[in-house]
Design a protein around this motif. Sequence first.
Motif, PDB file in Angstrom:
ATOM      1  N   ASN A   1       0.818  -1.211   0.000  1.00 43.45           N
ATOM      2  CA  ASN A   1       0.000   0.000   0.000  1.00 43.45           C
ATOM      3  C   ASN A   1       0.849   1.257   0.000  1.00 43.45           C
ATOM      4  OD1 ASN A   1      -2.845  -0.449  -0.081  1.00 43.45           O
ATOM      5  ND2 ASN A   1      -2.657  -1.549   1.867  1.00 43.45           N
ATOM      6  N   ILE A   2       1.918   1.216   0.780  1.00 39.48           N
ATOM      7  CA  ILE A   2       2.815   2.369   0.825  1.00 39.48           C
ATOM      8  C   ILE A   2       3.418   2.628  -0.556  1.00 39.48           C
ATOM      9  CG2 ILE A   2       5.052   3.137   1.724  1.00 39.48           C
ATOM     10  CD1 ILE A   2       4.294   1.794   4.373  1.00 39.48           C
ATOM     11  N   LEU A   3       3.868   1.551  -1.198  1.00 37.26           N
ATOM     12  CA  LEU A   3       4.488   1.715  -2.512  1.00 37.26           C
ATOM     13  C   LEU A   3       3.492   2.264  -3.532  1.00 37.26           C
ATOM     14  CD1 LEU A   3       6.721  -1.467  -2.805  1.00 37.26           C
ATOM     15  CD2 LEU A   3       7.181   0.713  -1.695  1.00 37.26           C
ATOM     16  N   LYS A   4       2.279   1.773  -3.441  1.00 33.86           N
ATOM     17  CA  LYS A   4       1.249   2.243  -4.371  1.00 33.86           C
ATOM     18  C   LYS A   4       0.999   3.741  -4.189  1.00 33.86           C
ATOM     19  CE  LYS A   4      -3.604   1.394  -5.241  1.00 33.86           C
ATOM     20  NZ  LYS A   4      -4.760   0.843  -4.514  1.00 33.86           N
TER      21      LYS A   4
ATOM     22  N   VAL B   1       7.048  10.265   9.792  1.00 31.74           N
ATOM     23  CA  VAL B   1       5.775  10.989   9.875  1.00 31.74           C
ATOM     24  C   VAL B   1       5.559  11.845   8.631  1.00 31.74           C
ATOM     25  CG1 VAL B   1       4.497  12.759  11.123  1.00 31.74           C
ATOM     26  CG2 VAL B   1       5.742  10.991  12.387  1.00 31.74           C
ATOM     27  N   LEU B   2       6.570  12.598   8.250  1.00 29.17           N
ATOM     28  CA  LEU B   2       6.412  13.485   7.093  1.00 29.17           C
ATOM     29  C   LEU B   2       6.156  12.675   5.825  1.00 29.17           C
ATOM     30  CD1 LEU B   2       9.238  16.131   7.715  1.00 29.17           C
ATOM     31  CD2 LEU B   2       6.804  16.297   8.286  1.00 29.17           C
ATOM     32  N   ALA B   3       6.862  11.558   5.667  1.00 30.21           N
ATOM     33  CA  ALA B   3       6.687  10.741   4.468  1.00 30.21           C
ATOM     34  C   ALA B   3       5.282  10.133   4.429  1.00 30.21           C
ATOM     35  CB  ALA B   3       7.748   9.645   4.407  1.00 30.21           C
ATOM     36  N   THR B   4       4.794   9.745   5.594  1.00 29.79           N
ATOM     37  CA  THR B   4       3.445   9.165   5.634  1.00 29.79           C
ATOM     38  C   THR B   4       2.407  10.193   5.183  1.00 29.79           C
ATOM     39  OG1 THR B   4       4.115   7.710   7.439  1.00 29.79           O
ATOM     40  CG2 THR B   4       1.742   8.016   7.108  1.00 29.79           C
ATOM     41  N   LEU B   5       2.582  11.424   5.614  1.00 30.17           N
ATOM     42  CA  LEU B   5       1.654  12.476   5.195  1.00 30.17           C
ATOM     43  C   LEU B   5       1.818  12.800   3.702  1.00 30.17           C
ATOM     44  CD1 LEU B   5       2.045  14.852   8.263  1.00 30.17           C
ATOM     45  CD2 LEU B   5       0.043  13.445   7.705  1.00 30.17           C
ATOM     46  N   ARG B   6       3.056  12.846   3.254  1.00 30.74           N
ATOM     47  CA  ARG B   6       3.308  13.220   1.856  1.00 30.74           C
ATOM     48  C   ARG B   6       2.717  12.217   0.875  1.00 30.74           C
ATOM     49  NH1 ARG B   6       3.100  13.885  -2.497  1.00 30.74           N
ATOM     50  NH2 ARG B   6       4.478  14.857  -4.052  1.00 30.74           N
ATOM     51  N   ARG B   7       2.922  10.940   1.143  1.00 23.97           N
ATOM     52  CA  ARG B   7       2.477   9.926   0.182  1.00 23.97           C
ATOM     53  C   ARG B   7       0.959   9.742   0.200  1.00 23.97           C
ATOM     54  NH1 ARG B   7       4.883   6.120   4.205  1.00 23.97           N
ATOM     55  NH2 ARG B   7       3.132   5.030   5.133  1.00 23.97           N
TER      56      ARG B   7
END
Lengths: 162, 162
Positions: free
Chosen positions: A6-9, B56-62
């Motif tokens: 899911n993250i990659l998508k 955290v920032l990457a989770t929000l960005r993607r």
Amino acid sequence: MDHVDNILKQWQQERPDLDVVPMGTIGRVKRLNHTLMRAMEKTWAKYGLTDASFDVLATLRREGAPYALSPGDLMASTMVTSGTMTHRINQLEKAGLIERVKNPTDGRGFLISLSPPGFDLIDDAVTAHVETQAQLVSGLTEEQQEQLDALLKQFLAGFEQE
Amino acid sequence: MDHVDNILKQWQQERPDLDVVPMGTIGRVKRLNHTLMRAMEKTWAKYGLTDASFDVLATLRREGAPYALSPGDLMASTMVTSGTMTHRINQLEKAGLIERVKNPTDGRGFLISLSPPGFDLIDDAVTAHVETQAQLVSGLTEEQQEQLDALLKQFLAGFEQE
DNA sequence: TGGACATACCTTGATATCAAGATATTTGCC
DNA sequence: GGCAAATATCTTGATATCAAGGTATGTCCA
């Protein structure tokens, strides 16, 4: 389609310019490590131990008689810094599981040795620990376990000599 | 004969009653994770970030526009406890990289959203991060990378639904 | 043989993490 | 509508970790 997929998508949609395949593998290593550690901690806790204390006691135990190493040897084996190792040793000494002895051949240092209670405790704990680990890998077939082990070993080999 | 093999050999001599094969695989996962994290931290540090803040920032960005999630969603995605997430959010808010907004549909909670500087920073940082990751997996052939990824995925699958 | 450098361990200060519990709000049932 | 239970987040206190620097001892060479 697991959590990492899911993250990659998401990244593919947001940043199609990036090749995120390596991120998937590295992410799975991180997540797997986290999951395995959490599971093993439960076993250690039954013996009053943590990742850190189990690690030190097990390193001394598997060394064989007389079950003694310098803090520096322990650091190298467990991949922690000197401050961390000093702290771990202090805790284990306070609990009576190890003893600090002046190193007879090097006045700058000490030898850390398992006390008799420390020996008995780690011997019991490692038996339970190995059972837990067998449980944890049981989701893979024997052949898959071997393949995984071989690939991890080669992956690591790229770093160990550097 | 790598570091982990040496550990297994020691155990075999000291405790031949134990089946330590799973210990080898799990030990390699731990060691590999440690090595990979240390390497990636160097890249994050160039952008003033750590594992925690990048995560955290990457989770929000993607997530895509409007780049906002609740702390609870962030916790689930990053596998940390609520206390840890509160702390991370406080740090990032202090740095001006995210903003806390009252959740309009649930008065108990907040939404955490990327600020414009936070967006720019994570977009640059993730580009460098992906390059670092490509470097890190380059010790394996493409085929080996695929095999490893598939095995890790199946290993994880045994835990994710539980 | 003596002084510079290396080594071994500890101390300090800052941060990150977790578990457990507190507080405020929502949900669901009567 | 109103109360009980569930939920979302934050707070607190204990611990673990690291990086950087300090002190004592050993090593090596001129």
